[in-house]
Design a protein around this motif. Sequence first.
Motif, PDB file in Angstrom:
ATOM      1  N   ALA B  60      -2.043  -8.974  -8.606  1.00 28.21           N
ATOM      2  CA  ALA B  60      -0.841  -8.335  -8.069  1.00 28.21           C
ATOM      3  C   ALA B  60       0.375  -8.705  -8.923  1.00 28.21           C
ATOM      4  CB  ALA B  60      -0.633  -8.767  -6.623  1.00 28.21           C
ATOM      5  N   LEU B  61       0.465  -9.979  -9.295  1.00 28.95           N
ATOM      6  CA  LEU B  61       1.606 -10.424 -10.103  1.00 28.95           C
ATOM      7  C   LEU B  61       1.610  -9.730 -11.464  1.00 28.95           C
ATOM      8  CD1 LEU B  61       2.030 -14.254  -9.572  1.00 28.95           C
ATOM      9  CD2 LEU B  61       3.714 -12.469  -9.209  1.00 28.95           C
ATOM     10  N   SER B  81       0.145  -3.641  -5.456  1.00 26.44           N
ATOM     11  CA  SER B  81       0.435  -5.079  -5.461  1.00 26.44           C
ATOM     12  C   SER B  81       1.131  -5.581  -4.206  1.00 26.44           C
ATOM     13  CB  SER B  81       1.329  -5.407  -6.647  1.00 26.44           C
ATOM     14  OG  SER B  81       0.578  -5.460  -7.806  1.00 26.44           O
ATOM     15  N   MET B  82       2.199  -4.890  -3.831  1.00 26.05           N
ATOM     16  CA  MET B  82       3.024  -5.447  -2.767  1.00 26.05           C
ATOM     17  C   MET B  82       2.244  -5.503  -1.455  1.00 26.05           C
ATOM     18  SD  MET B  82       5.106  -5.851  -4.992  1.00 26.05           S
ATOM     19  CE  MET B  82       5.940  -7.134  -4.119  1.00 26.05           C
ATOM     20  N   GLY B  83       1.494  -4.448  -1.167  1.00 25.32           N
ATOM     21  CA  GLY B  83       0.671  -4.464   0.036  1.00 25.32           C
ATOM     22  C   GLY B  83      -0.311  -5.626   0.011  1.00 25.32           C
ATOM     23  N   VAL B  84      -0.921  -5.841  -1.151  1.00 23.86           N
ATOM     24  CA  VAL B  84      -1.893  -6.924  -1.275  1.00 23.86           C
ATOM     25  C   VAL B  84      -1.215  -8.274  -1.064  1.00 23.86           C
ATOM     26  CG1 VAL B  84      -3.402  -8.106  -2.898  1.00 23.86           C
ATOM     27  CG2 VAL B  84      -3.422  -5.623  -2.773  1.00 23.86           C
ATOM     28  N   MET B  85      -0.024  -8.450  -1.691  1.00 30.64           N
ATOM     29  CA  MET B  85       0.682  -9.724  -1.541  1.00 30.64           C
ATOM     30  C   MET B  85       1.012 -10.001  -0.071  1.00 30.64           C
ATOM     31  SD  MET B  85       1.492 -11.129  -4.612  1.00 30.64           S
ATOM     32  CE  MET B  85       3.136 -11.576  -5.093  1.00 30.64           C
ATOM     33  N   SER B 243       1.896  -3.014   8.272  1.00 29.43           N
ATOM     34  CA  SER B 243       0.472  -2.870   8.581  1.00 29.43           C
ATOM     35  C   SER B 243      -0.380  -3.726   7.654  1.00 29.43           C
ATOM     36  CB  SER B 243       0.061  -1.401   8.481  1.00 29.43           C
ATOM     37  OG  SER B 243       0.577  -0.711   9.591  1.00 29.43           O
ATOM     38  N   CYS B 244       0.071  -3.896   6.406  1.00 26.52           N
ATOM     39  CA  CYS B 244      -0.682  -4.744   5.477  1.00 26.52           C
ATOM     40  C   CYS B 244      -0.637  -6.199   5.938  1.00 26.52           C
ATOM     41  CB  CYS B 244      -0.119  -4.625   4.069  1.00 26.52           C
ATOM     42  SG  CYS B 244      -0.421  -3.023   3.338  1.00 26.52           S
ATOM     43  N   TRP B 245       0.550  -6.646   6.327  1.00 26.20           N
ATOM     44  CA  TRP B 245       0.704  -8.018   6.820  1.00 26.20           C
ATOM     45  C   TRP B 245      -0.200  -8.232   8.036  1.00 26.20           C
ATOM     46  CZ3 TRP B 245       4.005 -12.024   5.111  1.00 26.20           C
ATOM     47  CH2 TRP B 245       4.117 -13.115   5.966  1.00 26.20           C
ATOM     48  N   LEU B 246      -0.172  -7.263   8.961  1.00 28.58           N
ATOM     49  CA  LEU B 246      -0.992  -7.368  10.165  1.00 28.58           C
ATOM     50  C   LEU B 246      -2.475  -7.327   9.831  1.00 28.58           C
ATOM     51  CD1 LEU B 246       1.129  -5.083  12.457  1.00 28.58           C
ATOM     52  CD2 LEU B 246       0.613  -7.478  12.892  1.00 28.58           C
ATOM     53  N   ALA B 301       3.074   3.002   2.369  1.00 29.01           N
ATOM     54  CA  ALA B 301       2.534   2.317   3.544  1.00 29.01           C
ATOM     55  C   ALA B 301       1.075   2.710   3.766  1.00 29.01           C
ATOM     56  CB  ALA B 301       3.363   2.648   4.776  1.00 29.01           C
ATOM     57  N   ILE B 302       0.795   4.017   3.715  1.00 32.86           N
ATOM     58  CA  ILE B 302      -0.563   4.477   4.021  1.00 32.86           C
ATOM     59  C   ILE B 302      -1.518   4.074   2.909  1.00 32.86           C
ATOM     60  CG2 ILE B 302      -1.974   6.477   4.582  1.00 32.86           C
ATOM     61  CD1 ILE B 302       0.534   7.881   5.516  1.00 32.86           C
ATOM     62  N   TRP B 303      -1.096   4.315   1.665  1.00 33.86           N
ATOM     63  CA  TRP B 303      -1.977   4.012   0.542  1.00 33.86           C
ATOM     64  C   TRP B 303      -2.288   2.517   0.488  1.00 33.86           C
ATOM     65  CZ3 TRP B 303      -4.708   6.980  -2.786  1.00 33.86           C
ATOM     66  CH2 TRP B 303      -5.235   6.344  -3.901  1.00 33.86           C
ATOM     67  N   SER B 304      -1.246   1.683   0.653  1.00 37.13           N
ATOM     68  CA  SER B 304      -1.463   0.240   0.608  1.00 37.13           C
ATOM     69  C   SER B 304      -2.398  -0.185   1.737  1.00 37.13           C
ATOM     70  CB  SER B 304      -0.134  -0.510   0.748  1.00 37.13           C
ATOM     71  OG  SER B 304       0.736  -0.132  -0.274  1.00 37.13           O
TER      72      SER B 304
END
Lengths: 723, 422
Positions: B60-61, B81-85, B243-246, B301-304
């Motif tokens: 991701a970095l 990346s951001m969603g993964v992080m 949603s990624c965090w959750l 949001a959806i793609w991540s």
Amino acid sequence: MSRHQRPRQSVLRPRRLAAPPLRFFLPLSVLVTLLALMVLRGMANNEVFHDEKVAVSVDKTTVPKSVLEGGPVVDSRGDKQDAPVSYTVPDKTVVLTFDDGPSTDWTPKILDVLAKEHIQADFFVTGSMTTRNPALIRRIVAEGHEIGVHTYTHPDLALHNNMRLGWELGETQLALAGVAGIHSSLFRPPYSSTADALDDWSWPVTKEVGKDGYLVAFIDKDTDDWKRPGVNAIVKAAMPDLAGQGEMILLHDAGGNRAQTLAALPIIIDKLKAEGYTFKTIGQALGAGSANTKVTGSTLWAGKAFVWATTFSVGLMPWLVVVLAVVGVLVFGRFALMLVLSLIHVRRTRKPGFSWGAPVTEPVSVIVPAYNEQECIANTLLSLAASDHPIEVIVVDDGSSDDTAALVEEMDLPMVRLIRQPNSGKPAALNTGVAAASYDLIVMMDGDTVFEPATVRELVQPFGDPRIGAVAGNAKVGNRDTLIGAWQHIEYVMGFNLDRRMYDVLDCMPTIPGAVGAFRREALHQVGGMSDDTLAEDTDVTMALHRAGWKIVYAENARAWTEAPGSMSQLWSQRYRWSYGTMQAMWKHRHAFFERGPGGRFGRIGLPFVALFMVFTPLLAPAIDIAMVYGVFFVDPYKSLLAWFAVLALQGFCAWWSFRLDREKAWYLITLPVQQVVYRVLMYMVLLQSWITALTGGRLRWQKLRRTGEVGLDVTTTEAVQS
Amino acid sequence: MTSTAEHEGYASGTDPTATLKLRTITVPEPFVHPPEEAEPAPVVRRGVRDRYLDLLRALALVRVVIYHNFGWTWLPLLFPSMGVMFALAGSLMARSLNRPAWSVIRGRMRRLLPPMWMFGAVVLTAMIADGWGPHAEGHPNWWWGKLAFWVLPLSTPPFADTVHGFSGHLPTSWAEQCVVPLWYLRAYLWYVLLSPLMLKAIRRLPWVTLAVPLVLSAVLNSGLVDQSGRIMETATDFTTFGSCWLLGMAHQEGLLRRIPQYVVPSLAPLVLAAGFWWLQQAPVDDPRVGPDLEAVPLAQAIWSFGCVMLLLHLSPSWERWPKPLERFNGVITLLNSRAVTVYLWHCVALVLTEPLINPLWDNPFIYAHFRGVLTSQWLPLFVAVPLIAVALLLFGWVEDTAAKRSPRLFPYPRRSKGRRRA
């Protein structure tokens, strides 16, 4: 095509069968070549004005003022990138330009007019029209006109990146080289107009093209002839604003009915000649010599190859459409047939009071061929011990190298007998079991399969009808919660509830699953027992029984739980063996086609069915996905996707129907879209591989293939190496 | 097939009696409900690093740095990346939250804020030196007040829109370019603060909670809501990656393992397709570049969400590197122990490449022979990498101090741990 046949064996396949390094190469290269050809064809046939998305911007902040106020030809080549130069057409000079052509309808007539007046003009051609009308390009060049590039597919380049731009120009040059052996350094962007109409979105295109060494030719006078405003309007629009002012006039020789353009042309020429104008090409008008140069050597040949490939792909297209139509008819026809026949079957067998004949209560011999089944054999035997039908169990240990035999002995179940034999393959093990069986009804199952208490009873009930010689049970996938397991679960439920019911009604069941099937000893004897001629001994024996005149039916309540292959490579191996084995069995029983009586009936109905749906359809099925990809890019994305999803919806409906028939949870169907795509590709590759093996594996080795080491290392050799 | 058998819970070594004990005569049961489901799969033990998560964080970095250099719009699609992080952070947060919530939040802030203060000290000094000050916007009191966001980034810290650029050495928008990464810290802070609530919600109503940020994002981006202002900025980012965090939290809670395995890989392609469709139909800034995922929050949001779903579903939990990845151990370990520093400083490094490369244009030899190199987009990247390394040397130790570790200059492991053990 659901059936279960020794998945355990597929684990440690001979290396050749499990993973030939090139196994993906041929099938995939065929697909890729096909796709590439379709792309070529799509480009060639992309009608002008197809890509109708046009960029609209208002700002002109980045366009140099000199360009906005300058003449129609913009030169931003090399050092002039940041300080572009504009050229105007000299006074009393006019350049006629024709865009979007050449077209067979109008270009020849326009060329006739020009030739009569001894005038040379500029033609801004698209690559796609060039490949379709090579003779016209050659005529334009031969008559001394100048050719400019108008992209390949006529998109608004402001909406595309530099890669697409380079590609549009490069392919068009290839086409020009291939068709007429020329290169053009003149370019006109699609949807462009006068230079003062350049804006922040279209200027970068002009600049970028200049970097590639093109002169960009805009226009002075737009006749709007493509709107068909009437001959007089076209003529009026072509006349100069100030008498004697040099001008570049835009006309079109393709993209629709150009009768008005054709009619206006002589009038424009006459009027301008009367005003003392001379007609020149852009090169002549700027005094710079022709913008077209001859190409030689490798570029010329690359161009010829490109044109040839495009022509070939254009010719190929109708055939692909035929293939798609055939696939469509097959897929839809098959589903319709299956729905109707499965309904008939369900009506028939689920009618209150239905029975095949007198209840069958006589004891049954259950034969369990076991090769290295230590993980599952105990489960299998315990499930048999719970059977509510009187049975004896004969475990034939086919030379296992693990603890299978010891495990069976240790369990010491009262109705179980263990026979050990040196490893000699599944058909031999089954024959051993049949020879040792005490009863006349014989059930065959796999060592990794688990029966329900009622399975044996349900499986033998059809023998109440003396004409019935064998019964196919209902195999269920146990490990259905994994992705591959869920795919096979869907496949099995559809296969058993639709395919097998259909075959039952048509009386031509091609396969009794190795995981759960019942036979009359008499019938087995009649066909000589199990044979090791093919890799699919279950299909082989089923076809033999048909030819011997026995009826074969499907018992839906005789459920057997099996463990399906858990990885793609295992699934691949299993399917490869099935499809190749099916082809072998069909070849072995091909003479049934000409036989009389029940054998002939099977040969003329069953064999063609199997050939059509199990051997040919999967080979063509990826056409659905290829057509979708092609349609999304070249035709209409939404309609293509809609068609693709319509096929999916149909499959979804059939799957839902079969799940309902089997009272399974429909929740699994969420994986259907992925499953269909993966399975289509998988079965296509497996079948192509089988065909290659069948055609190159040699007819000489057909009969005893498994000893030659091609595919058939299968049974004996591998099992010896397994650990 | 052996592996499958183990997977299904049938195999139990070679001891036949044990095998027998496992068997039951209730026939289809072991198939329909594999025993595996009863006992949760082994969670990675505390203290043992899950190398898979390390790999994701490092990827991701690297992806972020490359994207900020080239601006390729396909990169965010390839690896969001951001969603993964955020998913990784959410997962770790859920793991920590078996301790009292307040101490966890304090710990997270203690680790996050000092590196940011360090960054702020340098960037603020530079901005003020370049002519930024209380009178930049005409409201000196607001200016002083907003500086508080450099202490606690509940909203984006203020920065100079245009400055002099140190007499032309830097572009006038250099400050704006440098503080690009700060939104991540702001969003992270809000997620951390709200995590105890989110964890409660996901335990109570898992599926509804997972969908809430996506629904909110759809509402916020529907065009019906005015999106200007600091509060909406925070809300948009929160819903975009919520949603990624959750999902990370759900992963840690074992929620994804409780549903049948086929569900996630079956649904993810549909989710991705929906995200891609939304992206394609969104209006674009520059038609020649095409739609950019980073510029369309709902598509992002959806793609991540779809990608993270798949990545967490795979989640192989490596305690040791797989062979092919062993050689990258050093870089990945370094990136993981200096993640905040790399993330904060990489934009500064990219900005600084410009004054470093510009003089080369004046060198006639280089101009004549290496113009391709000068115009190439790769050159800034190659210059930026050593600059980032310098930033690690200068500011990396703050991360150690913030985590109450003894500060190290350059935590690049000499030898791969896996090899030493073997």
